[in-house]
Design an enzyme around this catalytic site. Sequence first.
Site, short mmCIF file in Angstrom:
data_model
loop_
_atom_site.label_atom_id
_atom_site.label_comp_id
_atom_site.label_asym_id
_atom_site.label_seq_id
_atom_site.Cartn_x
_atom_site.Cartn_y
_atom_site.Cartn_z
N LYS A 191 6.30 1.86 -4.93
CA LYS A 191 5.21 1.65 -5.90
C LYS A 191 5.83 1.62 -7.28
O LYS A 191 6.54 2.56 -7.67
CB LYS A 191 4.21 2.80 -5.76
CG LYS A 191 3.10 2.84 -6.78
CD LYS A 191 2.23 1.61 -6.79
CE LYS A 191 1.69 1.25 -5.42
NZ LYS A 191 0.84 0.05 -5.38
N HIS A 318 -2.20 -2.99 3.97
CA HIS A 318 -2.26 -2.15 2.77
C HIS A 318 -2.80 -0.78 3.12
O HIS A 318 -3.49 -0.61 4.11
CB HIS A 318 -3.21 -2.86 1.78
CG HIS A 318 -3.72 -2.00 0.67
ND1 HIS A 318 -4.98 -1.42 0.68
CD2 HIS A 318 -3.16 -1.62 -0.50
CE1 HIS A 318 -5.17 -0.75 -0.44
NE2 HIS A 318 -4.08 -0.85 -1.17
O1 GKR Z 1 -1.90 5.17 -4.00
O2 GKR Z 1 -1.39 4.88 -6.11
C1 GKR Z 1 -1.63 4.46 -4.98
C2 GKR Z 1 -1.54 2.97 -4.76
O3 GKR Z 1 -1.29 2.34 -5.98
C3 GKR Z 1 -2.80 2.45 -4.13
O4 GKR Z 1 -3.91 2.88 -4.84
C4 GKR Z 1 -2.80 0.96 -3.97
O5 GKR Z 1 -4.05 0.52 -3.59
O6 GKR Z 1 -1.16 1.31 -2.26
C5 GKR Z 1 -1.93 0.44 -2.90
C6 GKR Z 1 -1.30 -0.90 -3.14
O7 GKR Z 1 -0.52 -1.32 -2.31
O8 GKR Z 1 -1.65 -1.56 -4.11
MG MG Z 2 -0.31 -3.22 -3.28
#
Ligand code: GKR
Ligand code: MG
Length: 421
Positions: A191, A318
């Site tokens: 991420k 996802h």
């Molecule tokens: O858990 O912070 C998180 C992610 O950013 C999530 O909210 C996203 O929806 O994992 C996700 C993604 O692949 O964009």
């Molecule tokens: Mg994503």
Amino acid sequence: MLINDVIVTPIAFRDPPLLNSWGVHEPLALRCIVQVVLADGTVGLGECTGGTTRTEELLKVREAVIGCDVFATGEIERRIDAVLGDRPGIGGGFVGMPSKAARAVFAPIEVACLDAQGKLLGVRVCDLLGGPVRDAVPYSAYLFYKWAEHPDLDGSGAIVDGWGPALDPAGVVAQAKIMIDRYGFESIKLKAGVFPPEQEIAAIKALAEAFPGMPLRIDPNGAWTVPTSIMVGEALAAELEYLEDPTLGQDGMAEVAKQVSMPLATNMCVIGFEDVPGSVAKGSVGVVLSDHHVWGGLRHSLELAAICETFGLGISMHSNSHLGISLAAMTHLGAAIRNLGYACDTHYPWNSDDDVIKNGPLEFAGGTLAIPDGPGLGVELDHDKLAARHEDFLASGRSQRDDTAYLRRVQPDYDPTLPRF
Ligand code: GKR
Ligand code: MG
């Protein structure tokens, strides 16, 4: 067999301080557990995003679902659509949320109906989806930049977890080692959108060096401009399996897609069937990240997989912070998707200690999760744990996820406006 009741339980469970472009995860993540109770006492389980809006939406459709045949999921969906109409999903396209609330509300109810159907028939949910084409579903190590601890903001003490900090390439590699040693994952997602792109490029290069040959992905959730996305795509041409949502919107993604060598993946610019034609016409993505919570359940996710196959697009999965009922549903779905071409995302390693299932947490082996033994989803609710997590939700006073507000308690001038870089 008729549905006698729909029980909706909002819960909260511990979540580490995981960073993203909007802010940082709060100490508690919010989910809802849905129980569909049949006339003979059979109970089907579902799980979805939490908070008060989602709970209220689920309660709003309860009366419309009660009295339906548990096998009549088409009629149940029609009734939910009639109650909720076209109201948008909470947050619109934000962090993989559904474009329409009705889809997000139908999803856990459909899963619970399929779980109950499986229990009635003595078959697994994946059998109801056409049968598995694999016995175990591959998942990826989902890495996050993270603080060492949740800060002590109200005098009740900092909250430390067992993962340590990850704020530079070495920290990211250390986190990957822990996750891969524990669960055996064979691909890695980072991420991103947290630090300037050069630092995140360095983190991917460090992962490539530490794990030679491992498929790698990076996902800044639209935090980069088109030129920045192209720069990152070029810098990581040798390392990336796919580049996920580097920039916002179909047009920007299409521009990036033309300039980089790897496919672009998305859970942000194709989040409903209505987005597919435009995306195909523009060539904005090469891989769609399905998510049954967003696309309206397991059967609609299979339809998405077929559409991806038709248009020569890849399909992966996802995730958002979740527990074992969702993971079981994702695994039955992943087992049934013929053209699943990539390891799926999961947040489960970050949250599994607080699961509400009996005999949990579910265990990954060799980076995969075996299809839970049936019937239905193959997981059972632990009512004591559910009650404890519900108490945690009530005591938290929380209503919605708000990563930005939480980060601003530490960094008041934080600006999450996208693109950030
Ligand atoms: O858990 O912070 C998180 C992610 O950013 C999530 O909210 C996203 O929806 O994992 C996700 C993604 O692949 O964009
Ligand atoms: Mg994503």
